[in-house]
Scaffold this active site. Sequence first.
Site, PDB file in Angstrom:
ATOM      1  N   MET A   8     -33.143  -6.004   4.968  1.00  0.00           N
ATOM      2  CA  MET A   8     -32.589  -7.230   5.547  1.00  0.00           C
ATOM      3  C   MET A   8     -33.079  -8.387   4.696  1.00  0.00           C
ATOM      4  O   MET A   8     -34.265  -8.426   4.336  1.00  0.00           O
ATOM      5  CB  MET A   8     -33.073  -7.435   6.986  1.00  0.00           C
ATOM      6  CG  MET A   8     -32.487  -6.494   8.013  1.00  0.00           C
ATOM      7  SD  MET A   8     -33.076  -6.903   9.706  1.00  0.00           S
ATOM      8  CE  MET A   8     -32.149  -8.414  10.040  1.00  0.00           C
ATOM      9  N   ILE A  10     -33.809 -11.343   5.373  1.00  0.00           N
ATOM     10  CA  ILE A  10     -34.842 -12.217   5.920  1.00  0.00           C
ATOM     11  C   ILE A  10     -36.231 -11.590   5.778  1.00  0.00           C
ATOM     12  O   ILE A  10     -37.236 -12.272   5.980  1.00  0.00           O
ATOM     13  CB  ILE A  10     -34.578 -12.585   7.392  1.00  0.00           C
ATOM     14  CG1 ILE A  10     -34.615 -11.349   8.287  1.00  0.00           C
ATOM     15  CG2 ILE A  10     -33.288 -13.370   7.537  1.00  0.00           C
ATOM     16  CD1 ILE A  10     -34.604 -11.680   9.786  1.00  0.00           C
ATOM     17  N   SER A  11     -36.288 -10.334   5.427  1.00  0.00           N
ATOM     18  CA  SER A  11     -37.572  -9.633   5.331  1.00  0.00           C
ATOM     19  C   SER A  11     -38.293  -9.964   4.026  1.00  0.00           C
ATOM     20  O   SER A  11     -37.767  -9.700   2.942  1.00  0.00           O
ATOM     21  CB  SER A  11     -37.347  -8.117   5.398  1.00  0.00           C
ATOM     22  OG  SER A  11     -38.477  -7.407   4.949  1.00  0.00           O
ATOM     23  N   PRO A  12     -39.508 -10.531   4.088  1.00  0.00           N
ATOM     24  CA  PRO A  12     -40.259 -10.809   2.852  1.00  0.00           C
ATOM     25  C   PRO A  12     -40.492  -9.568   1.989  1.00  0.00           C
ATOM     26  O   PRO A  12     -40.315  -9.641   0.767  1.00  0.00           O
ATOM     27  CB  PRO A  12     -41.570 -11.417   3.359  1.00  0.00           C
ATOM     28  CG  PRO A  12     -41.216 -12.023   4.672  1.00  0.00           C
ATOM     29  CD  PRO A  12     -40.212 -11.089   5.272  1.00  0.00           C
TER      30      PRO A  12
END
Length: 218
Positions: A8, A10-12
């Site tokens: 995803m 948004i996942s760092p």
Amino acid sequence: MTIVLYGMDISPPVRSCQLVLRALNLPYTYKNVNLLQGEHHTEAYLKKNPQHTVPLLDDHGLCIWDSHAIVCYLVDKYAKSDELYPKDLAKRALVNQRLYFEATILYMSLRNISVPYFYNNVSTVPKEKVDNVRAGYEHLENFIADNAYVTGNNLTVADFCCAATISSLAAVLDLDPQRYPKTTQWLARISELPYYGEANGLGAQKYIKILKPVLTTE
């Protein structure tokens, strides 16, 4: 077949892998996995990654998860030089230390705030959790010191992993340029990379836009 990265944006940790893939100029296919809708618990996904996490790298049938394992593997296998992940044991040990710091201190301070919100709608952040974020900032500031990057004057995979998380922590606590000038300058330096915006910047902005308006700190 090409390399496939599941994640995803948004996942760092996912974004750190995208930074390394772009730095190595490796062609890859990106497949979005919506964790909030449970797509990481499908039978097909669990066969590839029984830990049901993102990122997941599928390199022609070899499946690797955990962003730190992925970025080190990619450099070891595909890089034309070892600059991003040195073979020299002393240099590699320093990079590894920063990677473990990112995994256990920086990222965990963020995960311990974001997971309760995403899965249980807990929007109040206790002071001790904010203090953990602040402690991570302070450690990184000391690590960078007068260097250009987190282990010295050469860009490494540790910079990509740390940058993906640091750029997201503003959802909880802004990076104060007066208090953390070295870290602020370092992140600005990373953000000037031509692939940074697409690989990390947009996802970090989306992450902050989701969390910052709803989180309240004690």
